[in-house]
Design a protein around this motif. Structure first.
Motif, PDB file in Angstrom:
ATOM      1  N   HIS A 106      -3.652  -3.488 -34.109  1.00  0.00           N
ATOM      2  CA  HIS A 106      -5.030  -3.124 -33.755  1.00  0.00           C
ATOM      3  C   HIS A 106      -5.563  -1.962 -34.597  1.00  0.00           C
ATOM      4  CE1 HIS A 106      -8.540  -2.700 -31.187  1.00  0.00           C
ATOM      5  NE2 HIS A 106      -8.317  -1.405 -31.193  1.00  0.00           N
ATOM      6  N   VAL A 107      -4.880  -0.863 -34.641  1.00  0.00           N
ATOM      7  CA  VAL A 107      -5.395   0.314 -35.343  1.00  0.00           C
ATOM      8  C   VAL A 107      -5.129   0.272 -36.848  1.00  0.00           C
ATOM      9  CG1 VAL A 107      -5.342   1.794 -33.309  1.00  0.00           C
ATOM     10  CG2 VAL A 107      -3.360   1.688 -34.800  1.00  0.00           C
ATOM     11  N   ASP A 108      -4.307  -0.635 -37.321  1.00  0.00           N
ATOM     12  CA  ASP A 108      -4.030  -0.737 -38.758  1.00  0.00           C
ATOM     13  C   ASP A 108      -5.294  -0.981 -39.565  1.00  0.00           C
ATOM     14  OD1 ASP A 108      -1.294  -0.335 -38.523  1.00  0.00           O
ATOM     15  OD2 ASP A 108      -0.890  -2.469 -38.250  1.00  0.00           O
ATOM     16  N   LEU A 109      -6.245  -1.675 -38.993  1.00  0.00           N
ATOM     17  CA  LEU A 109      -7.464  -2.009 -39.735  1.00  0.00           C
ATOM     18  C   LEU A 109      -8.472  -0.864 -39.737  1.00  0.00           C
ATOM     19  CD1 LEU A 109      -7.773  -5.723 -38.648  1.00  0.00           C
ATOM     20  CD2 LEU A 109      -6.917  -4.794 -40.802  1.00  0.00           C
ATOM     21  N   TYR A 110      -8.157   0.244 -39.091  1.00  0.00           N
ATOM     22  CA  TYR A 110      -9.026   1.419 -39.132  1.00  0.00           C
ATOM     23  C   TYR A 110      -8.827   2.200 -40.426  1.00  0.00           C
ATOM     24  CZ  TYR A 110      -9.715   0.839 -34.065  1.00  0.00           C
ATOM     25  OH  TYR A 110     -10.022   0.369 -32.818  1.00  0.00           O
ATOM     26  N   ASP A 111      -7.579   2.344 -40.840  1.00  0.00           N
ATOM     27  CA  ASP A 111      -7.344   3.255 -41.964  1.00  0.00           C
ATOM     28  C   ASP A 111      -6.287   2.802 -42.967  1.00  0.00           C
ATOM     29  OD1 ASP A 111      -5.152   3.595 -40.356  1.00  0.00           O
ATOM     30  OD2 ASP A 111      -5.486   5.715 -39.963  1.00  0.00           O
ATOM     31  N   ARG A 112      -5.662   1.688 -42.761  1.00  0.00           N
ATOM     32  CA  ARG A 112      -4.718   1.172 -43.759  1.00  0.00           C
ATOM     33  C   ARG A 112      -5.511   0.295 -44.721  1.00  0.00           C
ATOM     34  NH1 ARG A 112       0.566  -1.164 -41.334  1.00  0.00           N
ATOM     35  NH2 ARG A 112       1.024  -1.225 -43.561  1.00  0.00           N
ATOM     36  N   VAL A 113      -6.089   0.945 -45.698  1.00  0.00           N
ATOM     37  CA  VAL A 113      -7.050   0.315 -46.607  1.00  0.00           C
ATOM     38  C   VAL A 113      -6.483  -0.931 -47.276  1.00  0.00           C
ATOM     39  CG1 VAL A 113      -8.492   0.714 -48.641  1.00  0.00           C
ATOM     40  CG2 VAL A 113      -8.195   2.530 -46.955  1.00  0.00           C
ATOM     41  N   GLY A 114      -5.199  -0.943 -47.547  1.00  0.00           N
ATOM     42  CA  GLY A 114      -4.596  -2.104 -48.190  1.00  0.00           C
ATOM     43  C   GLY A 114      -4.599  -3.357 -47.330  1.00  0.00           C
ATOM     44  N   LEU A 115      -4.785  -3.200 -46.028  1.00  0.00           N
ATOM     45  CA  LEU A 115      -4.815  -4.351 -45.118  1.00  0.00           C
ATOM     46  C   LEU A 115      -6.223  -4.865 -44.847  1.00  0.00           C
ATOM     47  CD1 LEU A 115      -2.185  -3.276 -42.420  1.00  0.00           C
ATOM     48  CD2 LEU A 115      -1.919  -4.978 -44.213  1.00  0.00           C
ATOM     49  N   ILE A 116      -7.218  -4.066 -45.140  1.00  0.00           N
ATOM     50  CA  ILE A 116      -8.602  -4.451 -44.854  1.00  0.00           C
ATOM     51  C   ILE A 116      -9.005  -5.590 -45.803  1.00  0.00           C
ATOM     52  CG2 ILE A 116     -11.002  -3.689 -44.803  1.00  0.00           C
ATOM     53  CD1 ILE A 116      -9.879  -0.853 -44.155  1.00  0.00           C
ATOM     54  N   PRO A 117      -9.450  -6.715 -45.260  1.00  0.00           N
ATOM     55  CA  PRO A 117      -9.774  -7.875 -46.105  1.00  0.00           C
ATOM     56  C   PRO A 117     -11.173  -7.771 -46.724  1.00  0.00           C
ATOM     57  CG  PRO A 117     -10.080  -8.446 -43.808  1.00  0.00           C
ATOM     58  CD  PRO A 117      -9.557  -7.030 -43.835  1.00  0.00           C
ATOM     59  N   PHE A 118     -11.306  -6.898 -47.714  1.00  0.00           N
ATOM     60  CA  PHE A 118     -12.604  -6.674 -48.344  1.00  0.00           C
ATOM     61  C   PHE A 118     -13.174  -7.948 -48.959  1.00  0.00           C
ATOM     62  CE2 PHE A 118     -10.813  -2.333 -48.393  1.00  0.00           C
ATOM     63  CZ  PHE A 118     -11.817  -1.692 -47.679  1.00  0.00           C
ATOM     64  N   GLY A 119     -12.314  -8.801 -49.496  1.00  0.00           N
ATOM     65  CA  GLY A 119     -12.785 -10.066 -50.066  1.00  0.00           C
ATOM     66  C   GLY A 119     -13.440 -10.952 -49.024  1.00  0.00           C
ATOM     67  N   LYS A 120     -12.852 -11.018 -47.846  1.00  0.00           N
ATOM     68  CA  LYS A 120     -13.410 -11.818 -46.754  1.00  0.00           C
ATOM     69  C   LYS A 120     -14.763 -11.252 -46.330  1.00  0.00           C
ATOM     70  CE  LYS A 120     -12.454 -14.927 -44.655  1.00  0.00           C
ATOM     71  NZ  LYS A 120     -13.019 -16.282 -44.794  1.00  0.00           N
TER      72      LYS A 120
ATOM     73  N   THR B 194     -16.829  -9.445 -48.180  1.00  0.00           N
ATOM     74  CA  THR B 194     -17.778  -9.698 -49.267  1.00  0.00           C
ATOM     75  C   THR B 194     -18.283 -11.135 -49.214  1.00  0.00           C
ATOM     76  OG1 THR B 194     -16.709  -8.038 -50.661  1.00  0.00           O
ATOM     77  CG2 THR B 194     -18.076  -9.681 -51.773  1.00  0.00           C
ATOM     78  N   ASP B 195     -17.373 -12.086 -49.068  1.00  0.00           N
ATOM     79  CA  ASP B 195     -17.761 -13.503 -49.006  1.00  0.00           C
ATOM     80  C   ASP B 195     -18.677 -13.763 -47.828  1.00  0.00           C
ATOM     81  OD1 ASP B 195     -16.210 -13.994 -51.229  1.00  0.00           O
ATOM     82  OD2 ASP B 195     -14.539 -14.867 -50.081  1.00  0.00           O
ATOM     83  N   PHE B 196     -18.338 -13.200 -46.685  1.00  0.00           N
ATOM     84  CA  PHE B 196     -19.135 -13.412 -45.474  1.00  0.00           C
ATOM     85  C   PHE B 196     -20.557 -12.887 -45.666  1.00  0.00           C
ATOM     86  CE2 PHE B 196     -20.769 -11.968 -41.355  1.00  0.00           C
ATOM     87  CZ  PHE B 196     -20.715 -13.152 -40.644  1.00  0.00           C
ATOM     88  N   PHE B 197     -20.669 -11.657 -46.129  1.00  0.00           N
ATOM     89  CA  PHE B 197     -21.996 -11.077 -46.298  1.00  0.00           C
ATOM     90  C   PHE B 197     -22.805 -11.791 -47.377  1.00  0.00           C
ATOM     91  CE2 PHE B 197     -20.023  -7.230 -44.278  1.00  0.00           C
ATOM     92  CZ  PHE B 197     -20.749  -7.313 -43.113  1.00  0.00           C
ATOM     93  N   ARG B 198     -22.158 -12.223 -48.427  1.00  0.00           N
ATOM     94  CA  ARG B 198     -22.877 -12.941 -49.476  1.00  0.00           C
ATOM     95  C   ARG B 198     -23.405 -14.281 -49.004  1.00  0.00           C
ATOM     96  NH1 ARG B 198     -19.105 -11.438 -54.605  1.00  0.00           N
ATOM     97  NH2 ARG B 198     -20.213  -9.508 -55.123  1.00  0.00           N
ATOM     98  N   THR B 199     -22.678 -14.946 -48.144  1.00  0.00           N
ATOM     99  CA  THR B 199     -23.112 -16.261 -47.692  1.00  0.00           C
ATOM    100  C   THR B 199     -23.998 -16.210 -46.450  1.00  0.00           C
ATOM    101  OG1 THR B 199     -21.106 -16.592 -46.375  1.00  0.00           O
ATOM    102  CG2 THR B 199     -21.081 -17.423 -48.633  1.00  0.00           C
TER     103      THR B 199
ATOM    104  N   PRO C  82     -24.719 -15.185 -37.375  1.00  0.00           N
ATOM    105  CA  PRO C  82     -23.338 -15.420 -37.804  1.00  0.00           C
ATOM    106  C   PRO C  82     -22.437 -14.258 -37.391  1.00  0.00           C
ATOM    107  CG  PRO C  82     -24.867 -15.767 -39.618  1.00  0.00           C
ATOM    108  CD  PRO C  82     -25.649 -15.144 -38.509  1.00  0.00           C
ATOM    109  N   LEU C  83     -21.249 -14.587 -36.918  1.00  0.00           N
ATOM    110  CA  LEU C  83     -20.276 -13.585 -36.488  1.00  0.00           C
ATOM    111  C   LEU C  83     -18.968 -13.779 -37.241  1.00  0.00           C
ATOM    112  CD1 LEU C  83     -20.739 -13.713 -32.617  1.00  0.00           C
ATOM    113  CD2 LEU C  83     -21.510 -11.920 -34.163  1.00  0.00           C
ATOM    114  N   LEU C  84     -18.437 -12.688 -37.726  1.00  0.00           N
ATOM    115  CA  LEU C  84     -17.117 -12.689 -38.341  1.00  0.00           C
ATOM    116  C   LEU C  84     -16.242 -11.749 -37.535  1.00  0.00           C
ATOM    117  CD1 LEU C  84     -15.051 -13.323 -40.572  1.00  0.00           C
ATOM    118  CD2 LEU C  84     -16.055 -11.435 -41.892  1.00  0.00           C
TER     119      LEU C  84
END
Length: 75
Positions: A52-66, A68-73, A16-18
Protein backbone atom coordinates in the motif's frame (compact mmCIF):
# COMPACT_ATOMS: atom_id res chain seq x y z
CA UNK A 1 -15.70 6.83 10.90
CA UNK A 2 -18.77 8.18 9.11
CA UNK A 3 -17.12 8.49 5.70
CA UNK A 4 -18.19 5.82 3.23
CA UNK A 5 -16.24 6.43 0.01
CA UNK A 6 -18.15 3.89 -2.08
CA UNK A 7 -21.58 5.40 -1.42
CA UNK A 8 -21.23 8.11 -4.06
CA UNK A 9 -18.88 6.44 -6.52
CA UNK A 10 -21.49 6.70 -9.27
CA UNK A 11 -21.20 10.49 -9.13
CA UNK A 12 -17.80 10.24 -10.83
CA UNK A 13 -19.26 8.46 -13.86
CA UNK A 14 -18.90 8.54 -16.79
CA UNK A 15 -15.36 9.88 -16.35
CA UNK A 16 -12.50 7.48 -17.05
CA UNK A 17 -10.96 5.98 -13.91
CA UNK A 18 -7.56 4.42 -13.49
CA UNK A 19 -7.04 2.51 -10.27
CA UNK A 20 -3.40 1.76 -9.43
CA UNK A 21 -2.60 -0.49 -6.50
CA UNK A 22 0.13 -2.76 -5.26
CA UNK A 23 -0.65 -6.44 -5.61
CA UNK A 24 0.68 -6.98 -2.08
CA UNK A 25 -1.31 -4.10 -0.53
CA UNK A 26 -3.31 -4.82 2.61
CA UNK A 27 -5.92 -2.50 1.07
CA UNK A 28 -6.20 -4.59 -2.10
CA UNK A 29 -9.82 -5.53 -1.41
CA UNK A 30 -10.80 -1.84 -1.37
CA UNK A 31 -9.29 -1.29 -4.82
CA UNK A 32 -11.10 -4.34 -6.13
CA UNK A 33 -14.41 -3.18 -4.64
CA UNK A 34 -14.06 0.38 -5.96
CA UNK A 35 -13.26 -1.01 -9.41
CA UNK A 36 -16.26 -3.34 -9.26
CA UNK A 37 -18.61 -0.51 -8.30
CA UNK A 38 -17.27 2.05 -10.77
CA UNK A 39 -19.15 2.56 -14.01
CA UNK A 40 -17.97 3.91 -17.32
CA UNK A 41 -14.46 3.50 -18.68
CA UNK A 42 -12.23 2.01 -16.01
CA UNK A 43 -8.99 0.12 -15.56
CA UNK A 44 -7.38 -1.56 -12.56
CA UNK A 45 -3.59 -1.76 -12.79
CA UNK A 46 -1.66 -3.90 -10.31
CA UNK A 47 1.95 -3.04 -9.49
CA UNK A 48 3.77 -6.34 -8.90
CA UNK A 49 5.44 -6.67 -5.51
CA UNK A 50 4.16 -3.34 -4.18
CA UNK A 51 2.37 -2.82 -0.90
CA UNK A 52 0.00 0.00 0.00
CA UNK A 53 2.52 2.66 1.03
CA UNK A 54 5.19 1.60 -1.49
CA UNK A 55 3.48 3.67 -4.17
CA UNK A 56 3.80 6.84 -2.07
CA UNK A 57 7.55 7.18 -2.22
CA UNK A 58 9.26 4.22 -3.88
CA UNK A 59 9.66 6.03 -7.17
CA UNK A 60 10.97 2.96 -8.97
CA UNK A 61 7.64 1.20 -8.42
CA UNK A 62 5.39 4.02 -9.62
CA UNK A 63 4.08 3.09 -13.09
CA UNK A 64 4.73 6.42 -14.81
CA UNK A 65 4.30 4.83 -18.24
CA UNK A 66 0.80 3.64 -17.35
CA UNK A 67 -0.10 7.10 -16.04
CA UNK A 68 1.25 8.77 -19.18
CA UNK A 69 -0.68 6.40 -21.47
CA UNK A 70 -3.88 6.87 -19.49
CA UNK A 71 -3.74 10.65 -19.52
CA UNK A 72 -2.80 10.79 -23.19
CA UNK A 73 -5.73 8.63 -24.22
CA UNK A 74 -8.35 9.86 -21.74
CA UNK A 75 -7.77 13.61 -21.56
Amino acid sequence: MNFHPFNDLELIAPRPLLFIAGDQAHSREFSEEAYRLATGPKELFWVPGAGHVDLYDRVGLIPFGKLTDFFRTQL
